[in-house]
Design an enzyme around this catalytic site. Structure first.
Site, PDB file in Angstrom:
ATOM      1  N   ASN A 253     -18.973   7.841  11.726  1.00 56.12           N
ATOM      2  CA  ASN A 253     -17.578   7.749  11.322  1.00 56.12           C
ATOM      3  C   ASN A 253     -16.662   8.144  12.470  1.00 56.12           C
ATOM      4  O   ASN A 253     -16.975   9.059  13.241  1.00 56.12           O
ATOM      5  CB  ASN A 253     -17.316   8.647  10.107  1.00 56.12           C
TER       6      ASN A 253
ATOM      7  N   ASP B 120     -13.401   8.838  11.739  1.00 52.67           N
ATOM      8  CA  ASP B 120     -12.202   9.371  11.065  1.00 52.67           C
ATOM      9  C   ASP B 120     -11.942  10.851  11.354  1.00 52.67           C
ATOM     10  O   ASP B 120     -10.900  11.377  10.967  1.00 52.67           O
ATOM     11  CB  ASP B 120     -12.299   9.122   9.546  1.00 52.67           C
TER      12      ASP B 120
ATOM     13  N   HIS C 251     -19.942   7.012  17.374  1.00 50.96           N
ATOM     14  CA  HIS C 251     -19.111   5.816  17.561  1.00 50.96           C
ATOM     15  C   HIS C 251     -17.704   6.181  18.006  1.00 50.96           C
ATOM     16  O   HIS C 251     -16.814   5.339  18.009  1.00 50.96           O
ATOM     17  CB  HIS C 251     -19.057   4.981  16.278  1.00 50.96           C
TER      18      HIS C 251
ATOM     19  N   CYS D 219      -8.013   5.764  34.606  1.00 48.74           N
ATOM     20  CA  CYS D 219      -8.580   7.004  35.160  1.00 48.74           C
ATOM     21  C   CYS D 219      -9.599   7.644  34.232  1.00 48.74           C
ATOM     22  O   CYS D 219     -10.235   8.638  34.577  1.00 48.74           O
ATOM     23  CB  CYS D 219      -7.456   8.003  35.467  1.00 48.74           C
TER      24      CYS D 219
ATOM     25  N   CYS E 117      -1.796   8.992  34.330  1.00 49.24           N
ATOM     26  CA  CYS E 117      -1.545   7.963  35.361  1.00 49.24           C
ATOM     27  C   CYS E 117      -0.696   6.797  34.878  1.00 49.24           C
ATOM     28  O   CYS E 117      -0.425   5.861  35.628  1.00 49.24           O
ATOM     29  CB  CYS E 117      -2.887   7.435  35.888  1.00 49.24           C
TER      30      CYS E 117
ATOM     31  N   THR F 286     -24.537   5.559   4.463  1.00 52.34           N
ATOM     32  CA  THR F 286     -24.539   4.579   5.539  1.00 52.34           C
ATOM     33  C   THR F 286     -25.404   3.383   5.147  1.00 52.34           C
ATOM     34  O   THR F 286     -26.438   3.525   4.510  1.00 52.34           O
ATOM     35  CB  THR F 286     -25.019   5.178   6.888  1.00 52.34           C
TER      36      THR F 286
HETATM   37  C1  BV8 Z   1     -25.130  -1.516  21.245  1.00 47.19           C
HETATM   38  C2  BV8 Z   1     -16.536   1.491  15.821  1.00 47.19           C
HETATM   39  C3  BV8 Z   1     -26.154  -2.434  23.066  1.00 47.19           C
HETATM   40  C4  BV8 Z   1     -15.583   0.428  15.534  1.00 47.19           C
HETATM   41  C5  BV8 Z   1     -18.645   0.729  15.121  1.00 47.19           C
HETATM   42  C6  BV8 Z   1     -28.566  -8.105  16.161  1.00 47.19           C
HETATM   43  C7  BV8 Z   1     -29.622  -7.264  15.874  1.00 47.19           C
HETATM   44  C8  BV8 Z   1     -29.603  -5.922  16.225  1.00 47.19           C
HETATM   45  C9  BV8 Z   1     -28.480  -5.390  16.864  1.00 47.19           C
HETATM   46  C10 BV8 Z   1     -27.422  -6.221  17.141  1.00 47.19           C
HETATM   47  C11 BV8 Z   1     -27.462  -7.560  16.795  1.00 47.19           C
HETATM   48  N1  BV8 Z   1     -26.282  -8.110  17.189  1.00 47.19           N
HETATM   49  C12 BV8 Z   1     -25.510  -7.167  17.772  1.00 47.19           C
HETATM   50  C13 BV8 Z   1     -26.197  -6.008  17.767  1.00 47.19           C
HETATM   51  C14 BV8 Z   1     -25.767  -4.724  18.295  1.00 47.19           C
HETATM   52  C15 BV8 Z   1     -24.662  -4.132  17.432  1.00 47.19           C
HETATM   53  C16 BV8 Z   1     -25.046  -4.143  15.990  1.00 47.19           C
HETATM   54  O1  BV8 Z   1     -25.828  -3.320  15.538  1.00 47.19           O
HETATM   55  N2  BV8 Z   1     -24.457  -5.091  15.233  1.00 47.19           N
HETATM   56  C17 BV8 Z   1     -24.747  -5.143  13.826  1.00 47.19           C
HETATM   57  C18 BV8 Z   1     -23.487  -5.581  13.057  1.00 47.19           C
HETATM   58  C19 BV8 Z   1     -25.912  -6.102  13.613  1.00 47.19           C
HETATM   59  N3  BV8 Z   1     -24.536  -2.758  17.864  1.00 47.19           N
HETATM   60  C20 BV8 Z   1     -23.753  -2.472  18.912  1.00 47.19           C
HETATM   61  O2  BV8 Z   1     -23.092  -3.299  19.505  1.00 47.19           O
HETATM   62  C21 BV8 Z   1     -23.792  -1.029  19.357  1.00 47.19           C
HETATM   63  N4  BV8 Z   1     -24.016  -1.013  20.779  1.00 47.19           N
HETATM   64  O3  BV8 Z   1     -26.044  -1.910  20.560  1.00 47.19           O
HETATM   65  O4  BV8 Z   1     -25.129  -1.595  22.582  1.00 47.19           O
HETATM   66  C22 BV8 Z   1     -26.076  -2.386  24.489  1.00 47.19           C
HETATM   67  C23 BV8 Z   1     -27.198  -1.993  25.182  1.00 47.19           C
HETATM   68  C24 BV8 Z   1     -27.159  -1.966  26.510  1.00 47.19           C
HETATM   69  C25 BV8 Z   1     -25.992  -2.324  27.195  1.00 47.19           C
HETATM   70  C26 BV8 Z   1     -24.858  -2.709  26.487  1.00 47.19           C
HETATM   71  C27 BV8 Z   1     -24.892  -2.742  25.112  1.00 47.19           C
HETATM   72  C28 BV8 Z   1     -22.460  -0.356  19.089  1.00 47.19           C
HETATM   73  C29 BV8 Z   1     -22.356  -0.120  17.601  1.00 47.19           C
HETATM   74  C30 BV8 Z   1     -21.079   0.651  17.334  1.00 47.19           C
HETATM   75  C31 BV8 Z   1     -20.089  -0.301  16.765  1.00 47.19           C
HETATM   76  N5  BV8 Z   1     -18.915   0.438  16.364  1.00 47.19           N
HETATM   77  N6  BV8 Z   1     -17.553   1.378  14.819  1.00 47.19           N
HETATM   78  C32 BV8 Z   1     -14.537   0.995  14.618  1.00 47.19           C
HETATM   79  O5  BV8 Z   1     -14.879   1.853  13.788  1.00 47.19           O
HETATM   80  O6  BV8 Z   1     -13.400   0.550  14.719  1.00 47.19           O
HETATM   81  S1  BV8 Z   1     -19.727   0.333  13.855  1.00 47.19           S
HETATM   82  C33 BV8 Z   1     -19.025   0.556  12.333  1.00 47.19           C
HETATM   83  O7  BV8 Z   1     -20.106   0.337  11.401  1.00 47.19           O
HETATM   84  C34 BV8 Z   1     -18.557   1.971  12.004  1.00 47.19           C
HETATM   85  O8  BV8 Z   1     -18.712   2.897  13.057  1.00 47.19           O
HETATM   86  C35 BV8 Z   1     -19.459   2.377  10.851  1.00 47.19           C
HETATM   87  O9  BV8 Z   1     -19.685   3.706  10.835  1.00 47.19           O
HETATM   88  C36 BV8 Z   1     -20.653   1.611  11.205  1.00 47.19           C
HETATM   89  C37 BV8 Z   1     -21.755   1.542  10.225  1.00 47.19           C
HETATM   90  O10 BV8 Z   1     -21.239   1.254   8.967  1.00 47.19           O
HETATM   91  P1  BV8 Z   1     -21.460   2.382   7.828  1.00 47.19           P
HETATM   92  O11 BV8 Z   1     -20.920   3.665   8.336  1.00 47.19           O
HETATM   93  O12 BV8 Z   1     -22.875   2.354   7.382  1.00 47.19           O
HETATM   94  O13 BV8 Z   1     -20.475   1.891   6.730  1.00 47.19           O
HETATM   95  P2  BV8 Z   1     -20.676   0.676   5.718  1.00 47.19           P
HETATM   96  O14 BV8 Z   1     -19.338   0.366   5.137  1.00 47.19           O
HETATM   97  O15 BV8 Z   1     -21.469  -0.399   6.384  1.00 47.19           O
HETATM   98  O16 BV8 Z   1     -21.607   1.268   4.561  1.00 47.19           O
HETATM   99  C38 BV8 Z   1     -21.101   2.273   3.727  1.00 47.19           C
HETATM  100  C39 BV8 Z   1     -22.295   2.734   2.911  1.00 47.19           C
HETATM  101  O17 BV8 Z   1     -21.869   3.810   2.094  1.00 47.19           O
HETATM  102  C40 BV8 Z   1     -22.833   1.666   1.989  1.00 47.19           C
HETATM  103  O18 BV8 Z   1     -24.246   1.706   2.013  1.00 47.19           O
HETATM  104  C41 BV8 Z   1     -22.313   2.083   0.607  1.00 47.19           C
HETATM  105  O19 BV8 Z   1     -23.240   1.766  -0.419  1.00 47.19           O
HETATM  106  C42 BV8 Z   1     -22.230   3.569   0.754  1.00 47.19           C
HETATM  107  N7  BV8 Z   1     -21.198   4.211  -0.067  1.00 47.19           N
HETATM  108  C43 BV8 Z   1     -19.955   3.742  -0.359  1.00 47.19           C
HETATM  109  N8  BV8 Z   1     -19.302   4.666  -1.081  1.00 47.19           N
HETATM  110  C44 BV8 Z   1     -20.132   5.731  -1.241  1.00 47.19           C
HETATM  111  C45 BV8 Z   1     -21.344   5.439  -0.588  1.00 47.19           C
HETATM  112  N9  BV8 Z   1     -22.384   6.294  -0.580  1.00 47.19           N
HETATM  113  C46 BV8 Z   1     -22.220   7.474  -1.211  1.00 47.19           C
HETATM  114  N10 BV8 Z   1     -21.083   7.824  -1.841  1.00 47.19           N
HETATM  115  C47 BV8 Z   1     -20.026   6.989  -1.884  1.00 47.19           C
HETATM  116  N11 BV8 Z   1     -18.898   7.349  -2.535  1.00 47.19           N
HETATM  117 ZN    ZN Z   2      -5.049   7.459  33.275  1.00 45.37          ZN
END
Ligand code: BV8
Ligand code: ZN
Length: 239
Positions: free
Chosen positions: A101, A103, A118, A129, A149, A187
């Site tokens: 998260n 937030d 994240h 910078c 800067c 998650t």
């Molecule tokens: C990287 C910042 C590589 C943005 C975020 C294909 C296969 C495998 C991987 C990939 C692929 N294609 C692309 C990739 C890589 C990609 C990826 O995984 N994509 C996914 C979509 C397939 N990953 C990346 O790019 C990562 N970097 O891999 O780098 C690399 C290596 C070398 C060199 C260069 C690069 C970077 C990932 C970070 C992305 N940034 N956030 C922003 O926030 O603005 S991800 C974004 O999703 C958020 O951070 C969030 O936290 C995250 C995960 O989502 P969740 O937190 O799980 O939230 P979600 O809504 O999905 O689920 C909520 C859950 O809660 C549900 O299960 C629900 O049932 C439950 N729930 C709801 N309410 C409740 C509850 N549970 C309990 N109580 C409740 N009340």
């Molecule tokens: Zn700067």
């Protein structure tokens, strides 16, 4: 609930606990999740916004999205699940929190032993910078500039296609490999590398507990699954 009593018993005996949280733990604070009905992604396509390409192409559009999210989150408070996770730091000799998260609610609840893998929506990073500043101004003036800067700043957030900070990866792997219990809270297990964290802990011998409204891709690796809202279930774990 049998699962709950089993988790409570394991926690009572545990010395090393790691927690991995996602948007679901903040849903009960009113922060929109990423996927699901009223989620962020139902309004926007993250591929268009949470990427370095999007920011290079149109920084104003990306900043407008983050300004909207900062405005939404600014009024939100930690819920009992965040509070219980913060309390765990004092309860277990070895504890670490890995959160996806951005937030900042875990820090607001008092968590200090945490990796915000994240990034954090309240931090901005200079594109020139590299200075990282905490900035809670809502809304941020467009386009926001570095205090040192004067160049354009970006959200200090890990976008899709960007690598996580090495320190966060190292810290997370250490916590996953050394814990007796890994709690997955709110998650969806869809985003890498966090999606691989449950199997890393399991391979190292941890008992994996999933707390979520629904089953997820992590559920296969979970030894115990507790279905319900985080704010209702998580506080029960310690009492
Ligand atoms: C990287 C910042 C590589 C943005 C975020 C294909 C296969 C495998 C991987 C990939 C692929 N294609 C692309 C990739 C890589 C990609 C990826 O995984 N994509 C996914 C979509 C397939 N990953 C990346 O790019 C990562 N970097 O891999 O780098 C690399 C290596 C070398 C060199 C260069 C690069 C970077 C990932 C970070 C992305 N940034 N956030 C922003 O926030 O603005 S991800 C974004 O999703 C958020 O951070 C969030 O936290 C995250 C995960 O989502 P969740 O937190 O799980 O939230 P979600 O809504 O999905 O689920 C909520 C859950 O809660 C549900 O299960 C629900 O049932 C439950 N729930 C709801 N309410 C409740 C509850 N549970 C309990 N109580 C409740 N009340
Ligand atoms: Zn700067």
């Amino acid at each position: 609930m049998a699962g709950l009593l089993e988790v409570k018993a394991k926690l009572a005996a545990a010395r090393a606990v790691t927690v991995l949280t996602g948007a679901g733990i903040s849903a009960d604070s009113g922060v929109p999740t990423f996927r699901g009905a009223d989620s962020l992604w139902s309004k926007f396509r993250p591929e268009d916004l949470a990427t370095p390409e999007a920011f290079a192409r149109d920084p104003r559009l990306v900043w407008e999205w983050y300004n909207w999210r900062r405005e939404v989150i600014a009024s939100k408070k930690p819920n009992p699940a965040h509070a219980t996770v913060a309390e765990m730091e004092a309860r277990f000799p070895h504890f670490w929190l890995i959160t996806q998260n951005v937030d900042g609610l875990h820090a607001d609840a008092g968590s200090r032993k945490l990796s915000e893998i994240h990034g954090n929506i309240w931090k901005v990073r200079c594109t020139a910078c590299g200075l990282i500043e905490h900035n809670r101004q809502v809304p941020l003036p467009m386009l926001p500039a570095c205090a040192a800067c004067g160049h354009l700043v970006r959200p200090h957030i890990v976008w899709f296609g960007e690598s996580l900070a090495v320190a966060d990866i190292d810290q997370s792997y250490a916590a996953l490999r050394s814990c007796e219990l890994l709690l997955l809270i709110g998650t969806s297990g869809l985003v890498y590398p966090a999606a691989s964290f449950a199997s890393i802990a399991k391979e190292a011998g941890a008992c994996v507990v999933e707390i979520n409204l629904d089953p997820t891709p992590y559920s296969g690796a979970a030894d115990i699954a507790l279905h319900g809202r985080a704010k209702d279930l998580v506080p029960l774990l310690l009492d």
